[in-house]
Scaffold this active site. Structure first.
Site, PDB file in Angstrom:
ATOM      1  N   ARG A   1     -76.265 -17.570 -72.640  1.00 17.90           N
ATOM      2  CA  ARG A   1     -74.802 -17.558 -72.548  1.00 17.90           C
ATOM      3  C   ARG A   1     -74.246 -16.303 -73.240  1.00 17.90           C
ATOM      4  NH1 ARG A   1     -70.018 -20.724 -72.131  1.00 17.90           N
ATOM      5  NH2 ARG A   1     -68.765 -20.838 -74.042  1.00 17.90           N
TER       6      ARG A   1
ATOM      7  N   TYR B   1     -68.789 -13.661 -79.061  1.00 19.97           N
ATOM      8  CA  TYR B   1     -69.911 -13.973 -78.183  1.00 19.97           C
ATOM      9  C   TYR B   1     -70.411 -12.736 -77.445  1.00 19.97           C
ATOM     10  CZ  TYR B   1     -69.828 -19.058 -78.485  1.00 19.97           C
ATOM     11  OH  TYR B   1     -69.932 -20.357 -78.910  1.00 19.97           O
TER      12      TYR B   1
ATOM     13  N   LYS C   1     -65.825 -28.324 -73.518  1.00 22.57           N
ATOM     14  CA  LYS C   1     -65.444 -29.019 -74.737  1.00 22.57           C
ATOM     15  C   LYS C   1     -64.110 -29.721 -74.547  1.00 22.57           C
ATOM     16  CE  LYS C   1     -67.955 -26.096 -78.025  1.00 22.57           C
ATOM     17  NZ  LYS C   1     -67.844 -25.234 -79.219  1.00 22.57           N
TER      18      LYS C   1
ATOM     19  N   ARG D   1     -72.558 -23.614 -71.006  1.00 25.55           N
ATOM     20  CA  ARG D   1     -73.228 -24.181 -72.175  1.00 25.55           C
ATOM     21  C   ARG D   1     -74.356 -25.108 -71.726  1.00 25.55           C
ATOM     22  NH1 ARG D   1     -67.596 -24.638 -73.098  1.00 25.55           N
ATOM     23  NH2 ARG D   1     -66.858 -23.439 -74.905  1.00 25.55           N
TER      24      ARG D   1
ATOM     25  N   HIS E   1     -63.474 -20.386 -73.256  1.00 25.66           N
ATOM     26  CA  HIS E   1     -62.996 -20.271 -74.638  1.00 25.66           C
ATOM     27  C   HIS E   1     -61.476 -20.408 -74.690  1.00 25.66           C
ATOM     28  CE1 HIS E   1     -66.759 -17.721 -75.786  1.00 25.66           C
ATOM     29  NE2 HIS E   1     -66.973 -19.013 -75.911  1.00 25.66           N
TER      30      HIS E   1
ATOM     31  N   HIS F   1     -78.382 -20.938 -75.605  1.00 24.79           N
ATOM     32  CA  HIS F   1     -77.144 -20.237 -75.934  1.00 24.79           C
ATOM     33  C   HIS F   1     -77.341 -18.725 -75.923  1.00 24.79           C
ATOM     34  CE1 HIS F   1     -73.122 -21.562 -76.912  1.00 24.79           C
ATOM     35  NE2 HIS F   1     -72.979 -20.518 -77.703  1.00 24.79           N
TER      36      HIS F   1
END
Length: 320
Positions: A268, A300, A186, A162, A291, A265
């Protein structure tokens, strides 16, 4: 338990997101906007001193109607609802309410758009032109610091990280002996991502220039420590920002003939999509992208019609 008003409860929730869950700055900004907006709405509708337990699902639906009246899209309303749901889930867990009224509100149905990503040949052309130091289609050198900007592209596309993870990298994040980089994603979750040969070569070409610029700026103490990617003017702690990365990616993408909507993104997305097209296992891609859920990875990535046809012909006994 002392009763708190809507705004006090909203701030307590946001503090928990920041201090306990380690939410990213981007997530905190989004949740702050949505939760505080709903707290304002409740204060006007029910009164500032109203009990949080008086909030019902009809109030949440009314708030979504207000958002639609302001011209917000279904996607924006869905994000607001997700934030409100998280807030009331925490309120229920903390004992401020008995149940989550937001669970009774359906998420707006969104059109399913597959992410548009450049093809493998397109991105290889861009990256090869950057390593060769060639000019863009307009004859101008798009990269303000070509060696650094090549590292940006190689890590975003070559490692699938990211934008926030990219700018958070430090020199110590590079594990040369393991051919990997340590990334904090995250929720401050840590993972190791493979470092490809091209990305490693780009970093090695960039590091001497990083050192020279730091020494020239009187910041030699950061040569062997601190951020991997530096801003051009060596301001403050010198760390590049996500906003700057976005500008760099867009400028170079446009100069190399890519679509105008390419952003960090996008690279990505391309990482996951291209690996899937080349036969990589979906769970391996999930691990590299960081993820929690496989369903997120599936969103994605995108299967081309040709790939689906090829897989069918190669695997189904009645296809041949």
């Amino acid at each position: 338990m002392k009763r708190r008003n809507f705004h006090e409860l909203a701030e307590s929730f946001l503090a928990m997101m920041r201090d306990e869950r380690g939410a990213s700055e981007h997530t905190l900004r989004a949740y702050s906007r949505e939760v505080r907006g709903f707290a304002d709405f409740l204060g006007e509708l029910l009164g500032e001193d109203a009990d949080i337990r008086s909030v019902e699902h009809t109030h949440i639906r009314a708030y979504l109607a207000v958002l639609y009246d302001k011209g917000l899209t279904k996607a924006s309303a869905a994000r607001a609802l997700a934030a409100v749901r998280s807030w009331f889930k925490w309120l229920a867990k903390s004992g401020f309410v008995e149940a989550n009224p937001a669970s009774l509100v359906s998420t707006p149905k969104l059109p399913k758009h597959l992410p548009r990503v450049p093809g493998m040949e397109e991105l290889n052309r861009v990256l090869n032109s950057m390593s060769a130091g060639t000019k863009g289609e307009d004859g101008e050198e798009a990269a303000t610091w070509p060696e650094r900007d090549r590292v940006i592209f190689e890590l975003l596309y070559g490692c699938g990280i990211r934008n926030s993870e990219l700018v958070g990298l430090n020199l110590e994040s590079i594990h040369w002996h393991d051919d990997a980089i340590r990334v904090f994603g995250k929720g401050k979750k840590e993972r190791l991502v493979p470092l490809g040969d091209e990305a490693a070569a780009a970093i090695r070409a960039y590091l001497p220039q990083r050192q020279a610029r730091l020494e020239a700026a009187g910041k030699a103490k950061l040569v062997h420590d601190g951020a991997l990617l530096m801003n051009l003017r060596m301001r403050g702690a010198c760390r590049l920002t996500t906003r700057s990365v976005g500008r760099i990616v867009k400028r170079i993408a446009l100069s190399r003939g890519l679509a105008a909507d390419v952003h960090p993104h996008t690279l990505r997305h391309a990482f996951g999509t291209h690996m899937l097209e080349e036969g990589a296992d979906l769970r391996a891609i999930q691990e590299m992208l960081g993820h929690e859920r496989l369903s997120t990875t599936q969103r994605y990535t995108q299967l081309t019609v040709g790939q689906v046809q090829r897989v069918y012909e190669e695997t189904h006994p009645r296809a041949r």
